[in-house]
Design an enzyme around this catalytic site. Structure first.
Site, mmCIF file in Angstrom:
data_model
loop_
_atom_site.group_PDB
_atom_site.id
_atom_site.type_symbol
_atom_site.label_atom_id
_atom_site.label_comp_id
_atom_site.label_asym_id
_atom_site.label_seq_id
_atom_site.Cartn_x
_atom_site.Cartn_y
_atom_site.Cartn_z
ATOM 1 N N ASN A 163 -5.982 0.578 1.943
ATOM 2 C CA ASN A 163 -7.157 1.350 2.348
ATOM 3 C C ASN A 163 -8.239 0.460 2.947
ATOM 4 O OD1 ASN A 163 -6.702 0.651 -0.367
ATOM 5 N ND2 ASN A 163 -8.517 1.725 -1.041
ATOM 6 N N GLY A 215 0.852 -1.200 0.000
ATOM 7 C CA GLY A 215 0.000 0.000 0.000
ATOM 8 C C GLY A 215 0.877 1.236 0.000
ATOM 9 N N VAL A 274 -0.294 6.772 3.965
ATOM 10 C CA VAL A 274 0.417 6.221 5.125
ATOM 11 C C VAL A 274 1.667 5.456 4.688
ATOM 12 C CG1 VAL A 274 0.248 4.498 6.971
ATOM 13 C CG2 VAL A 274 -1.589 6.123 6.621
ATOM 14 N N GLY A 275 1.483 4.540 3.749
ATOM 15 C CA GLY A 275 2.593 3.680 3.330
ATOM 16 C C GLY A 275 3.804 4.466 2.839
ATOM 17 N N PRO A 319 -11.852 1.512 3.523
ATOM 18 C CA PRO A 319 -12.972 2.473 3.527
ATOM 19 C C PRO A 319 -14.228 1.906 4.173
ATOM 20 C CG PRO A 319 -12.699 1.502 1.353
ATOM 21 C CD PRO A 319 -11.581 0.971 2.196
ATOM 22 N N CYS A 352 -10.582 9.664 7.412
ATOM 23 C CA CYS A 352 -10.620 8.753 8.564
ATOM 24 C C CYS A 352 -11.619 9.057 9.671
ATOM 25 C CB CYS A 352 -9.219 8.639 9.141
ATOM 26 S SG CYS A 352 -8.119 7.796 7.990
ATOM 27 N N PHE A 353 -11.815 10.330 10.017
ATOM 28 C CA PHE A 353 -12.651 10.591 11.207
ATOM 29 C C PHE A 353 -14.032 9.936 11.088
ATOM 30 C CE2 PHE A 353 -10.578 14.653 13.163
ATOM 31 C CZ PHE A 353 -9.531 13.865 13.602
ATOM 32 N N ARG A 390 -10.490 13.892 0.327
ATOM 33 C CA ARG A 390 -11.441 12.866 0.761
ATOM 34 C C ARG A 390 -12.305 13.400 1.905
ATOM 35 N NH1 ARG A 390 -7.410 7.798 1.374
ATOM 36 N NH2 ARG A 390 -6.108 9.454 2.225
ATOM 37 N N GLU A 427 -1.310 3.800 12.788
ATOM 38 C CA GLU A 427 -0.636 5.055 12.430
ATOM 39 C C GLU A 427 -1.448 6.233 12.985
ATOM 40 O OE1 GLU A 427 2.394 5.909 10.790
ATOM 41 O OE2 GLU A 427 1.589 7.574 11.933
HETATM 42 P P1 NAD Z 1 -4.591 5.275 0.424
HETATM 43 O O1 NAD Z 1 -5.829 4.974 -0.317
HETATM 44 O O2 NAD Z 1 -3.891 6.571 0.223
HETATM 45 O O3 NAD Z 1 -3.518 4.118 0.158
HETATM 46 C C1 NAD Z 1 -3.812 2.759 0.184
HETATM 47 C C2 NAD Z 1 -3.068 2.091 -0.963
HETATM 48 O O4 NAD Z 1 -3.203 0.686 -0.867
HETATM 49 C C3 NAD Z 1 -3.602 2.475 -2.346
HETATM 50 O O5 NAD Z 1 -2.565 3.059 -3.107
HETATM 51 C C4 NAD Z 1 -4.069 1.147 -2.945
HETATM 52 O O6 NAD Z 1 -3.865 1.055 -4.343
HETATM 53 C C5 NAD Z 1 -3.213 0.157 -2.185
HETATM 54 N N1 NAD Z 1 -3.744 -1.200 -2.168
HETATM 55 C C6 NAD Z 1 -5.012 -1.614 -1.919
HETATM 56 N N2 NAD Z 1 -5.088 -2.950 -1.980
HETATM 57 C C7 NAD Z 1 -3.844 -3.406 -2.262
HETATM 58 C C8 NAD Z 1 -3.289 -4.710 -2.444
HETATM 59 N N3 NAD Z 1 -4.029 -5.809 -2.296
HETATM 60 N N4 NAD Z 1 -1.964 -4.807 -2.742
HETATM 61 C C9 NAD Z 1 -1.195 -3.698 -2.873
HETATM 62 N N5 NAD Z 1 -1.669 -2.439 -2.706
HETATM 63 C C10 NAD Z 1 -2.983 -2.293 -2.399
HETATM 64 O O7 NAD Z 1 -4.951 5.085 1.971
HETATM 65 P P2 NAD Z 1 -4.222 5.777 3.227
HETATM 66 O O8 NAD Z 1 -4.769 7.124 3.447
HETATM 67 O O9 NAD Z 1 -2.759 5.573 3.111
HETATM 68 O O10 NAD Z 1 -4.788 4.870 4.407
HETATM 69 C C11 NAD Z 1 -4.363 3.521 4.569
HETATM 70 C C12 NAD Z 1 -4.835 3.048 5.924
HETATM 71 O O11 NAD Z 1 -4.222 3.824 6.952
HETATM 72 C C13 NAD Z 1 -6.334 3.162 6.159
HETATM 73 O O12 NAD Z 1 -6.753 2.078 6.937
HETATM 74 C C14 NAD Z 1 -6.467 4.440 6.969
HETATM 75 O O13 NAD Z 1 -7.600 4.428 7.808
HETATM 76 C C15 NAD Z 1 -5.202 4.431 7.796
HETATM 77 N N6 NAD Z 1 -4.702 5.757 8.194
HETATM 78 C C16 NAD Z 1 -4.669 6.788 7.298
HETATM 79 C C17 NAD Z 1 -4.127 8.014 7.685
HETATM 80 C C18 NAD Z 1 -4.078 9.185 6.739
HETATM 81 O O14 NAD Z 1 -3.669 10.259 7.167
HETATM 82 N N7 NAD Z 1 -4.452 9.065 5.479
HETATM 83 C C19 NAD Z 1 -3.596 8.174 8.963
HETATM 84 C C20 NAD Z 1 -3.633 7.093 9.846
HETATM 85 C C21 NAD Z 1 -4.187 5.883 9.444
HETATM 86 C C1 UGA Z 2 -6.530 12.609 11.760
HETATM 87 C C2 UGA Z 2 -5.828 12.484 13.128
HETATM 88 O O1 UGA Z 2 -5.464 13.798 13.589
HETATM 89 C C3 UGA Z 2 -4.577 11.619 13.017
HETATM 90 O O2 UGA Z 2 -4.007 11.431 14.309
HETATM 91 C C4 UGA Z 2 -4.960 10.256 12.427
HETATM 92 O O3 UGA Z 2 -3.823 9.440 12.262
HETATM 93 C C5 UGA Z 2 -5.634 10.474 11.076
HETATM 94 O O4 UGA Z 2 -6.804 11.328 11.261
HETATM 95 C C6 UGA Z 2 -6.128 9.207 10.459
HETATM 96 O O5 UGA Z 2 -6.373 8.241 11.131
HETATM 97 O O6 UGA Z 2 -6.313 9.290 9.237
HETATM 98 P P1 UGA Z 2 -6.136 14.049 9.573
HETATM 99 O O7 UGA Z 2 -7.515 13.614 9.238
HETATM 100 O O8 UGA Z 2 -5.070 13.872 8.562
HETATM 101 O O9 UGA Z 2 -5.637 13.278 10.881
HETATM 102 O O10 UGA Z 2 -6.135 15.596 9.965
HETATM 103 P P2 UGA Z 2 -6.623 16.406 11.270
HETATM 104 O O11 UGA Z 2 -5.628 17.448 11.544
HETATM 105 O O12 UGA Z 2 -6.992 15.527 12.388
HETATM 106 O O13 UGA Z 2 -7.931 17.132 10.726
HETATM 107 C C7 UGA Z 2 -9.118 16.405 10.439
HETATM 108 C C8 UGA Z 2 -10.221 17.390 10.097
HETATM 109 O O14 UGA Z 2 -10.627 18.122 11.250
HETATM 110 C C9 UGA Z 2 -9.802 18.439 9.066
HETATM 111 O O15 UGA Z 2 -10.858 18.683 8.180
HETATM 112 C C10 UGA Z 2 -9.506 19.652 9.917
HETATM 113 O O16 UGA Z 2 -9.613 20.846 9.216
HETATM 114 C C11 UGA Z 2 -10.582 19.513 10.986
HETATM 115 N N1 UGA Z 2 -10.276 20.228 12.242
HETATM 116 C C12 UGA Z 2 -9.171 19.913 12.951
HETATM 117 C C13 UGA Z 2 -11.159 21.199 12.696
HETATM 118 O O17 UGA Z 2 -12.180 21.484 12.059
HETATM 119 N N2 UGA Z 2 -10.866 21.838 13.879
HETATM 120 C C14 UGA Z 2 -9.780 21.543 14.617
HETATM 121 O O18 UGA Z 2 -9.583 22.157 15.689
HETATM 122 C C15 UGA Z 2 -8.904 20.563 14.136
#
Ligand code: NAD
Ligand code: UGA
Length: 464
Positions: free
Chosen positions: A93, A14, A18-19, A95, A278-279, A348, A163
């Site tokens: 991912n 992935g 994150v990756g 979702p 994510c939220f 997103r 993460e």
């Molecule tokens: P993303 O959609 O940006 O990336 C996921 C990637 O995985 C995609 O590029 C997709 O093509 C790939 N993928 C899917 N199935 C696959 C497979 N079978 N083999 C190889 N690749 C594959 O998603 P993301 O935002 O990086 O989030 C990933 C996970 O981390 C989610 O569970 C999310 O909830 C969690 N997370 C995200 C964030 C964030 O800030 N985006 C922060 C903390 C946790």
């Molecule tokens: C959030 C968490 O903060 C991370 O710790 C977590 O790893 C991540 O989700 C996840 O699991 O994906 P992220 O969604 O990237 O991170 O960004 P945030 O800074 O948390 O903001 C989320 C949303 O809340 C944004 O739309 C931001 O504008 C909004 N926000 C944030 C507010 O409206 N008010 C605030 O005071 C703070």
């Protein structure tokens, strides 16, 4: 030339938000490991190999360049990556499910399960599997069960390592995290595997920030952390609605309560509504988990956070419509920002999408402006075709507009010449500050009708 020998081979499945950043940080901090990131989308992998990375994140390109080609590699060959690795991080991912049982709430685990089967098929040695994606509690156990079905006697230990990075500050968060959480089974082999993961992070993170727990606590902590953060935003947003009625100022209220060290001052910025991938997904996941165990009151409590968020965004659009004499048909409205927060190209679940859709339903002429997210906005809004205008330059977007709706808190919007913009707008010129980042007094003095969040509007004429 003989291939360079590394202490360990790490793989990440992935290559997303994150990756990519996580593995770039590990590769940079641990030159003794070979780090490979694989994905099923060839265009994404190709982009990771250029200077035009598939995601925008401050500091990411510089970090990637430090390790790429030395001990950081990107590839589409998932099976080869699995074969070579001793430790496999999974950050695919997860979702919200859109179909069948649990639709609209539970996590869609199809990508997750596919990786388990890929590992099962390709592996020919024992491995540690690290769950980085956010998943329902007990997924690690389910994965271990699938992997134990191999007929070659291979051993897989699944560890949970959620993460916590936030987009826009990912590199900072990865370099100096508040904590890294590593959960495992409390068996001898589970603890051994978890210690191997602790040792990776200990290359740059102080040991007291590396916390360990059992598997389920780790998985649950991730859902709970996001739900608590979102809960603070919904709480302050709910109070912003009240502030507008009673002549209070949400910024002053947030400042006053945030000074209480038990409450703290973070995540108290009232806004047009939280977005991001994510939220909402993680709260709904928590809600579904509670419902599964018959904890309906607990589920309803957490679900109300999402409802409050939806209310806040729709309230913002209602304010626009009402302020502009209950008709925005054919009016040019410039959206300042489309990303779900500043410093990211990610759109997103952005509040901007909902706002745009509502404005389009009222047949407004919407112009989208954003320094990094226009490409994603175009994808999100492709069904509207040429009905939506895109202008990266905020001055062009606001030219001849009836209103500006500020959705994303990009610093850029604080420093614009609002005097110049005002003179080129239709009058009365409205500004709806969905982030409370502008100087409202100054805007009012220039001549704008100013609508902040959580503060009564500043208007030059009496509303009907
Ligand atoms: P993303 O959609 O940006 O990336 C996921 C990637 O995985 C995609 O590029 C997709 O093509 C790939 N993928 C899917 N199935 C696959 C497979 N079978 N083999 C190889 N690749 C594959 O998603 P993301 O935002 O990086 O989030 C990933 C996970 O981390 C989610 O569970 C999310 O909830 C969690 N997370 C995200 C964030 C964030 O800030 N985006 C922060 C903390 C946790
Ligand atoms: C959030 C968490 O903060 C991370 O710790 C977590 O790893 C991540 O989700 C996840 O699991 O994906 P992220 O969604 O990237 O991170 O960004 P945030 O800074 O948390 O903001 C989320 C949303 O809340 C944004 O739309 C931001 O504008 C909004 N926000 C944030 C507010 O409206 N008010 C605030 O005071 C703070």
């Amino acid at each position: 030339m003989a291939e360079k020998k590394f202490d360990k081979n790490l793989l990440c499945i992935g290559a997303g938000y994150v990756g990519g950043p996580t593995m770039a940080m590990i590769a940079h901090k641990c030159p003794q490991y070979k780090v490979t990131v694989v994905d099923v989308v060839p265009e994404k992998i190709a982009a990771w190999q250029t200077d035009d990375l598939p995601i925008y994140e401050p500091g990411l390109l510089e970090l990637v360049k430090l390790a790429r080609g030395k001990n950081l590699f990107f590839s589409t060959d998932v099976a080869k990556g699995i074969k070579e690795a001793e430790i496999i991080f999974i950050s695919v991912n997860t979702p919200t499910k859109t179909f069948g049982e649990g639709a609209g709430k539970s996590a869609d685990l199809q990508y997750w399960e596919k990786t388990a089967r890929d590992i099962l098929r390709a592996a020919d040695s024992d491995k540690i599997i690290v769950e980085r994606s956010t998943l329902p509690v007990k997924t690690a156990i389910a994965m271990e069960r699938i992997l134990s079905l191999n007929e070659r006697g291979l051993k897989f230990e699944v560890v949970s390592n959620p993460e916590f990075l936030a987009e826009g500050t990912a590199i900072k968060n990865l370099e100096k995290p508040d904590r890294v959480l590593i959960g495992s089974k409390e068996t001898e082999s589970g603890i051994k595997a978890r210690n191997e993961i602790v040792d990776i992070y200990a290359n740059w993170i102080p040991r007291d920030r590396l916390i360990t727990s059992n598997l389920m606590s780790s998985e649950l902590s991730k859902l709970v952390a996001n739900s608590f953060l979102a809960q603070r935003i919904s709480s302050i947003n709910s109070i912003s609605a009240l502030c507008e009625k009673v002549d209070a100022d949400i910024k002053e209220v947030a400042h006053a309560i945030g000074k209480d060290t038990r409450i703290g001052d973070k995540f108290l910025n009232a806004s047009v509504g939280f977005g991001g991938s994510c939220f909402k997904k993680d709260i709904l996941n928590l809600t579904y988990l509670c419902e599964t165990f018959g904890l309906y009151e607990v589920a309803a409590y957490w679900e109300s956070i999402v409802k409050m968020n939806e209310y806040q965004t729709s309230r913002f659009v209602q304010t626009i419509n009402k302020a502009m004499f209950n008709t925005i048909t054919n009016k040019r409205i410039a959206l300042f920002g489309f990303a779900f927060k500043a410093n990211t190209s990610d759109t997103r679940e952005t509040a901007a999408l909902y706002v745009t859709q509502k404005l389009m339903m009222e047949r407004a002429h919407v112009v989208i402006s954003d320094p990094k997210a226009i490409k994603n906005a175009k994808k999100d809004l492709k069904d509207y075709g040429a009905d939506i205008e895109y202008q990266e330059d905020p001055y062009k977007a606001a030219k001849a507009a009836h209103a500006i709706a500020l959705i994303t808190e990009w610093d850029l919007y604080k420093g614009l010449d609002y005097e110049k913009i005002y003179h080129e707008m239709e009058k009365p010129a409205f500004i709806f500050d969905g982030r409370n980042i502008l100087d409202h007094e100054k805007l009012f003095k220039i001549g704008y009708e100013v609508y902040p969040i959580g503060k009564p509007p500043m208007i030059h004429f009496k509303e009907a």
